[in-house]
Structures are given as C-alpha cells and as structure tokens.
Design a protein around this motif. Structure first.
Motif, mmCIF file in Angstrom:
data_model
loop_
_atom_site.group_PDB
_atom_site.id
_atom_site.type_symbol
_atom_site.label_atom_id
_atom_site.label_comp_id
_atom_site.label_asym_id
_atom_site.label_seq_id
_atom_site.Cartn_x
_atom_site.Cartn_y
_atom_site.Cartn_z
ATOM 1 N N PRO A 95 0.814 -1.231 0.000
ATOM 2 C CA PRO A 95 0.000 0.000 0.000
ATOM 3 C C PRO A 95 0.843 1.275 0.000
ATOM 4 N N ASP A 96 2.044 1.169 0.510
ATOM 5 C CA ASP A 96 2.937 2.334 0.540
ATOM 6 C C ASP A 96 4.005 2.254 -0.546
ATOM 7 N N GLY A 97 3.808 1.316 -1.467
ATOM 8 C CA GLY A 97 4.789 1.159 -2.527
ATOM 9 C C GLY A 97 6.068 0.504 -2.037
ATOM 10 N N PHE A 98 7.127 0.642 -2.794
ATOM 11 C CA PHE A 98 8.426 0.096 -2.409
ATOM 12 C C PHE A 98 9.512 0.844 -3.174
ATOM 13 N N LYS A 99 10.744 0.646 -2.747
ATOM 14 C CA LYS A 99 11.881 1.297 -3.389
ATOM 15 C C LYS A 99 12.648 0.295 -4.249
ATOM 16 N N THR A 100 13.189 0.811 -5.355
ATOM 17 C CA THR A 100 13.990 -0.037 -6.230
ATOM 18 C C THR A 100 14.920 0.822 -7.066
ATOM 19 N N THR A 101 15.705 0.185 -7.897
ATOM 20 C CA THR A 101 16.663 0.859 -8.781
ATOM 21 C C THR A 101 16.555 0.253 -10.170
ATOM 22 N N ILE A 102 16.669 1.093 -11.188
ATOM 23 C CA ILE A 102 16.777 0.594 -12.556
ATOM 24 C C ILE A 102 18.198 0.881 -13.037
ATOM 25 N N THR A 103 18.917 -0.177 -13.390
ATOM 26 C CA THR A 103 20.268 -0.024 -13.911
ATOM 27 C C THR A 103 20.203 0.037 -15.429
ATOM 28 N N THR A 104 20.882 1.006 -16.013
ATOM 29 C CA THR A 104 20.878 1.141 -17.465
ATOM 30 C C THR A 104 22.166 1.798 -17.929
ATOM 31 N N SER A 105 22.335 1.881 -19.228
ATOM 32 C CA SER A 105 23.537 2.473 -19.819
ATOM 33 C C SER A 105 23.313 3.967 -20.059
ATOM 34 N N PRO A 106 24.384 4.740 -20.232
ATOM 35 C CA PRO A 106 24.223 6.193 -20.414
ATOM 36 C C PRO A 106 23.313 6.564 -21.583
ATOM 37 N N ASP A 107 23.372 5.802 -22.685
ATOM 38 C CA ASP A 107 22.585 6.157 -23.859
ATOM 39 C C ASP A 107 21.103 5.855 -23.700
ATOM 40 N N ARG A 108 20.721 5.119 -22.672
ATOM 41 C CA ARG A 108 19.306 4.828 -22.416
ATOM 42 C C ARG A 108 18.763 5.609 -21.225
ATOM 43 N N ALA A 109 19.586 6.429 -20.604
ATOM 44 C CA ALA A 109 19.196 7.085 -19.357
ATOM 45 C C ALA A 109 18.010 8.022 -19.539
ATOM 46 N N ASP A 110 17.947 8.767 -20.638
ATOM 47 C CA ASP A 110 16.831 9.697 -20.832
ATOM 48 C C ASP A 110 15.500 8.966 -20.926
ATOM 49 N N LEU A 111 15.477 7.876 -21.679
ATOM 50 C CA LEU A 111 14.247 7.100 -21.807
ATOM 51 C C LEU A 111 13.872 6.462 -20.476
ATOM 52 N N VAL A 112 14.839 5.882 -19.798
ATOM 53 C CA VAL A 112 14.565 5.217 -18.520
ATOM 54 C C VAL A 112 14.132 6.229 -17.464
ATOM 55 N N SER A 113 14.612 7.465 -17.555
ATOM 56 C CA SER A 113 14.191 8.481 -16.580
ATOM 57 C C SER A 113 12.689 8.745 -16.664
ATOM 58 N N LEU A 114 12.117 8.603 -17.856
ATOM 59 C CA LEU A 114 10.667 8.731 -17.982
ATOM 60 C C LEU A 114 9.963 7.619 -17.222
ATOM 61 N N VAL A 115 10.473 6.392 -17.348
ATOM 62 C CA VAL A 115 9.893 5.259 -16.635
ATOM 63 C C VAL A 115 9.990 5.483 -15.130
ATOM 64 N N VAL A 116 11.140 5.959 -14.685
ATOM 65 C CA VAL A 116 11.331 6.233 -13.260
ATOM 66 C C VAL A 116 10.289 7.238 -12.770
ATOM 67 N N GLY A 117 10.039 8.302 -13.546
ATOM 68 C CA GLY A 117 9.048 9.288 -13.164
ATOM 69 C C GLY A 117 7.650 8.700 -13.047
ATOM 70 N N TRP A 118 7.263 7.868 -14.010
ATOM 71 C CA TRP A 118 5.940 7.253 -13.972
ATOM 72 C C TRP A 118 5.825 6.252 -12.826
ATOM 73 N N TRP A 119 6.884 5.496 -12.569
ATOM 74 C CA TRP A 119 6.858 4.569 -11.447
ATOM 75 C C TRP A 119 6.722 5.326 -10.121
ATOM 76 N N ASN A 120 7.439 6.412 -9.969
ATOM 77 C CA ASN A 120 7.344 7.186 -8.742
ATOM 78 C C ASN A 120 5.926 7.693 -8.519
#
Length: 612
Positions: A446-471
């Motif tokens: 109910p309070d969610g959970f914490k995690t990390t997404i590991t990725t390469s520098p060239d994918r960081a911009d795209l993955v940052s969008l996913v991080v925002g939506w997950w948050n």
C-alpha cells in the motif's frame, strides 16, 4: 499462402557485438582507380564514367558538408539492371580478424562477399519479389522456406543426428595469384571447412555437445554431417553462418586472418584493405548465381566500404553524395535529411533492438515468477508507463508499441499485434496509473516500495521517464548508470537484484530465454531469473524438434507465456531509416539478407553511373 518462420534468438548481444565488423583506411597503400574506367557489360556494351568516389574516410572529412549537392531528382527505377559502377558505403568499425573459424558474426561480415555459405536467402523471396521474408532483422536465422541456393542446393535430416548437404555443381573458387588457381568447389572442400570449424579452439562447434562429429564426403557433391548428439543447433546454424574458404589459403598463410590471402566462391574478390580506413571489393566475373532472367550477377563492378567512425561525418557523406547507402539512421537525423535532401530515397523500419526492461523474477517484489502478488506488481509496473507518451513525446511519433520481442515481420498472422492480444495483456500495456496503484495495494504494497533501474548512459533519458511514472504510482525508483559491458555481466552472470534496462534484439524470444537446461541451470540469456517449468519443457523439445511447424509453435508458446505473465516489460521500439541515393537501383531499403549478412545485398543492386 501462410508463411512460416523458424528463427534463432541471438538477441541484443549479437546486435551489439555486430555493430559491426569492418574495414580499413588508406595511407600510402590506398588502391586507386583510373580517372576513366572502361567497363564492359555482359551484352558487350561499353560505358565510360569518371570516377569521383572517395577512397578513404579522410576524403570525406575534407569535403565541405554544409551545402546540399546539386543532384538529379529521383526517377523511376530502370526496368533493366545497369552493369558496371561502384557502390560506396560506410561503416563505423574495422574488422579485427578475417578468419571466421575463430568468431561467428563479427569476423564474417566482410568475408561473406568473398566466401559463400552453404545456404543464403533467396533475394527474390524478399521485397524484390514475393515478399515472403523480411530483410530488416539481421539477428534472425531465416527458415528453409525462403532459402535460396548457396554452395548447397538443398539439405535434409534423415535422422535427428544426421544432416545431408547436396552441393551445387560447377561452383568455382576464385583465382588467387600466389595462393591457388581457379578450381571447382567439391564435397572434400566442404568436409575440410566443417572439420576446421569443429576443431578450432574457441569456435562454437568445438564446445557444442551437439556439434559436428564426423563429416564425410559421400560423393563429389554430397556431404554428410553426423552430430555428436541430438540437437537442432548445428542444422540451424551451419547452413547460414560460416563462409567456406579454400584449403590452399591455410597452406600458404597458416590461417585466414590475413586479408591478402582471402579465397572463396563469392560474388566479389577482396582487392584492398587498409585498417581503419577502407575495404575494396571487385566483381567476380565467374560467380555462379544468375538473376531470374538468367543474367549474370553481380551487377556492380566494385564496392568500396569506408570506415567512418563519426556518425555526423557519415551523414555528411550521404548528404553530399559521397556514399550511396546508409542504414539505421535515427529518426532525428532522418527528419533533417528529408528536409535538406529530398532526392534521397528512404524507408522506415523498426529498430532492431528496442529497450527491454528486465524484472528480477526470483524474489519479491517482482517474484517469484508465478506468485499471484508478484504478477500484480509486474503488471502495475507496466500499467504505470505511458507507452503512447513515449511514442508521441519521446520519439515524436516515430515509434511503435511492441509488447513482445517477436517482431511483426515474424508474426504473419498478427497474433502479437497489440489489438489481437488477450485482454489482460492489452490492459497491462495500457497507461492506467490508478489501476497500477490498486494492484500494488492488492499485492501487499500500500505504501509502494523502493527499487533501482540499472541502465547504460545512452538509455538514461528514456529510462528516466519510466522512473518518473513509477514514482507517480508508489514505486520509488532511482537510476543507476553502468556501461553496457557491466549490464551484460549482470545478465549473463544471473546476478540481477533490481530491474535492468538495455537494448535487446528483435526476433522471437521463444521459451529459451525464460528456461533452465536439463541440468537445472539457468539458460544463458535468462537474465530476469524467470522460473517457468513449461518453458523448460518447451525449450528441451525445441532443441530436438525438427519439424518447422512445431518449432514455430514452440516459439510462439514461449513468447505468449512471457506476455500473459509479464515476465518483463518491452518499451516501444523507435523507427529508424535506411537511406540510398536515387542512382542506386534494385534496392528497396533492405537491411540484411540472412544472418547479419548485409553485404549480400550488394550482389543484387546496381549503380546508374549516368544518373550519378
């Protein structure tokens, strides 16, 4: 007629490893062509053209690239091929070893024009003809349904450990001064090549328990391969992967790593190579293949491959007409090229390696694999993502939603198109943050959970969008940046603890990527630590199944199982573009003819030097 495809998953590791083998750069050893070249075509028509093609990457870099060249407007493709001419293209890396016995794809890419394989895709079963095979998936092994003759006319498996190849008659090795005179390729040459692959340390067949065991020349044009154990890997790979060279080359040079000794039966002869600068091929006038009208192939007199490491320089060379083709152009660059050079021909295609978001299926919160609460978490992670936002916002409309890594081209019935997917799968790939929050509550978070997404520098911009939506839905994620090599260390080492995002090649993942072997060990590419007993059974059957229909069915079963149970998340694939000049004929923007064999396309296209 329903088209059937059987394909080998080699994934993004191949795509990355292959981007690509390459060529040379001219210093004092650059081979030049006379300013006035006289070319005689097969109908004895003589044409004279002025050669203005650059011979090195330096020639490109010294050229003014800020203006658009004055080139002819595109015209209708000639109804008849044009003989003669030079095709110039560019690559980003240089080949480091010409000997395919020591490597698989990345040493063979620029050997294939010289040395033929046992089987090759029938060019006229692609876009140039019946369109039965898609030429956009370099990492996919074609099915026998679209196989054209290579060194072998055909092959069959009389039992589960025997492969019999029937060779073409009259195929000639090229004349190679100092090495050999032209002679016929026979079964003895095939036996010698296969045994060399199987006994070379580091070769896949050398360590494969189902690799070639005994190889026998039954007669002058028949070869029998007995595998060491039952397995489909040799039958799937041997016809498509390895080019066959002449034993005389090894007798003179010791191995095949020196380009100057290159021998083969291919469409071109390797005539010049300068490391980090350029490769040059010249037409083999005695090649055994013909086009459907019985005309000799190839049409081109010469192919020049320039090594240009800088992408902007390659694009400038395309703009100014100094290279004739360029593949895998990013949509951002394609928009600019369409604006500045409307005469260029182009075709959009899916990028061969979309981003796959691995989810660790072995432990909470994303696992165990078939735990109902873990499935809710994985679906919540997917429903939190705005896929249309990625397509329209990040890719500016140049993207396609592909929930599976079974490429649309390998799904002729459309089973994996979004609109045809099961309702729960479609729901999981539909942006619904409210439902994502509800699923997390139902799963015990109910309070969610914490995690990390590991990725390469060239994918960081795209993955940052996913991080925002997950948050936004309660999955408090952060990005951890790692180099591609480190990511692959995690995937292949099966040490994933938190999600990981990296490029992954289209094909069909099938059951293998989610399976264990008969010893209970995780399959090499099962980086998400998926525990799928059904996938284990399907993969074991796949390794011994020789019926094309059943193999296709097994691949589809594995892919659908991954979708229904959300083993992973596949982000939308971007659209890239293949470009070519208006004077390149017979070309429709194909990427690769068979397994990473982009150079085979040179065998069937031409350059209209008058238009150029």
């Amino acid at each position: 007629m329903k088209r059937k495809y059987v394909f080998l998953i080699l994934g993004c590791l191949i795509a990355v490893a292959l981007v690509l083998a390459s060529c040379s750069s001219a210093d004092d050893t650059t081979t030049t062509t006379p300013d006035d070249t006289t070319t005689t075509t097969p109908d004895d028509t003589t044409t004279t053209t002025e050669d203005t093609t650059p011979t090195t990457a330096a020639d490109i870099e010294e050229t003014e690239t800020t203006s658009t060249p004055d080139v002819a407007e595109p015209t209708a493709e000639p109804s008849e091929p044009v003989y003669g001419g030079t095709l110039t293209t560019a690559i980003s890396l240089t080949p480091y070893n010409w000997d395919c016995a020591y490597q698989l794809w990345n040493s063979c890419v620029y050997t294939w024009p010289v040395a033929t394989k046992l089987s090759e895709v029938d060019w006229w079963k692609g876009p140039a003809g019946t369109n039965e095979w898609n030429f956009d998936l370099p990492g996919v092994t074609p099915s026998r349904a679209v196989a054209g003759p290579g060194l072998a006319n055909s092959w069959e498996m009389p039992d589960t450990q025997t492969i019999t190849f029937h060779l073409q008659e009259g195929v000639m090795f090229q004349d190679k001064p100092g090495v050999m005179t032209a002679r016929e390729f026979t079964a003895d040459d095939a036996v010698w090549n296969i045994e060399r692959f199987a006994t070379t340390e580091g070769n896949w067949y050398n360590t494969n328990p189902a690799g070639p065991g005994t190889v026998t020349a039954i007669d002058r044009y028949t070869v029998e391969v007995k595998q060491k154990a039952v397995g489909y890997g040799t039958a799937l790979s041997l016809p498509w992967y390895y080019p066959f060279i002449a034993p005389e080359q090894i007798e003179v040079y010791g191995d095949a790593s020196d380009w100057r000794g290159a021998t083969g039966t291919g469409a071109y002869m390797l005539t010049d190579y300068v490391s980090d600068s350029s490769i040059r091929y010249e037409r083999n006038d005695n090649w055994f293949k013909k086009d459907p009208e019985g005309r000799s192939l190839p049409y081109l007199d010469e192919v020049r491959v320039l090594v240009i490491t800088d992408k902007s320089t390659r694009i400038s060379a395309l703009r100014t007409g100094q290279i004739d083709t360029m593949n895998d152009v990013l949509w951002q660059d394609a928009e600019s090229l369409h604006d500045t050079n409307p005469e260029l021909q182009s075709r959009g295609k899916l990028a061969t390696s979309p981003v796959k978001l691995f989810l660790p299926n072995d432990a909470a919160p994303f696992g165990p694999t078939y735990d109902p609460d873990a499935l809710k978490v994985r679906r919540a992670a997917s429903m939190a993502i705005d896929y249309e936002g990625i397509i329209e916002g990040y890719y500016k409309g140049n993207g396609i939603l592909t929930p599976t890594l079974t490429a649309p081209a390998l799904d002729p019935d459309g089973a994996f198109l979004y609109e045809n997917l099961p309702a729960d799968v479609k729901e999981a790939y539909t942006y619904n943050p409210e439902r994502a929050r509800e699923l997390l509550v139902e799963a015990g978070y109910p309070d969610g959970f914490k995690t990390t997404i590991t990725t390469s520098p060239d994918r960081a911009d795209l993955v940052s969008l996913v991080v925002g939506w997950w948050n936004d839905v309660g999955i408090e994620a952060e990005i951890e940046i790692a180099e591609v090599g480190a990511l692959w260390g995690i995937i292949l080492g099966h040490t994933m603890e938190t999600p990981l995002a990296t490029a992954w090649g289209f094909g069909s993942e099938g059951p293998g990527v989610y399976s264990h072997n008969e010893a209970g060990e995780l399959y090499l590419y099962n980086g998400g630590l998926v525990d799928c007993p059904k996938c284990d059974e399907w993969y074991i059957e796949l390794n011994t199944a020789f019926d094309d229909d059943r193999r296709a069915e097994l691949y589809m079963l594995g892919s659908m199982e991954a979708l229904v149970n959300q083993f992973q998340i596949v982000l939308p694939a971007e659209i890239q573009y293949n470009f070519w000049q208006p004077w390149v004929g017979g070309y429709r923007g194909e990427t690769s003819s068979g397994f990473y064999n982009g150079s085979a396309i040179w065998n069937f296209i031409w350059v209209d030097e008058d238009l150029k």
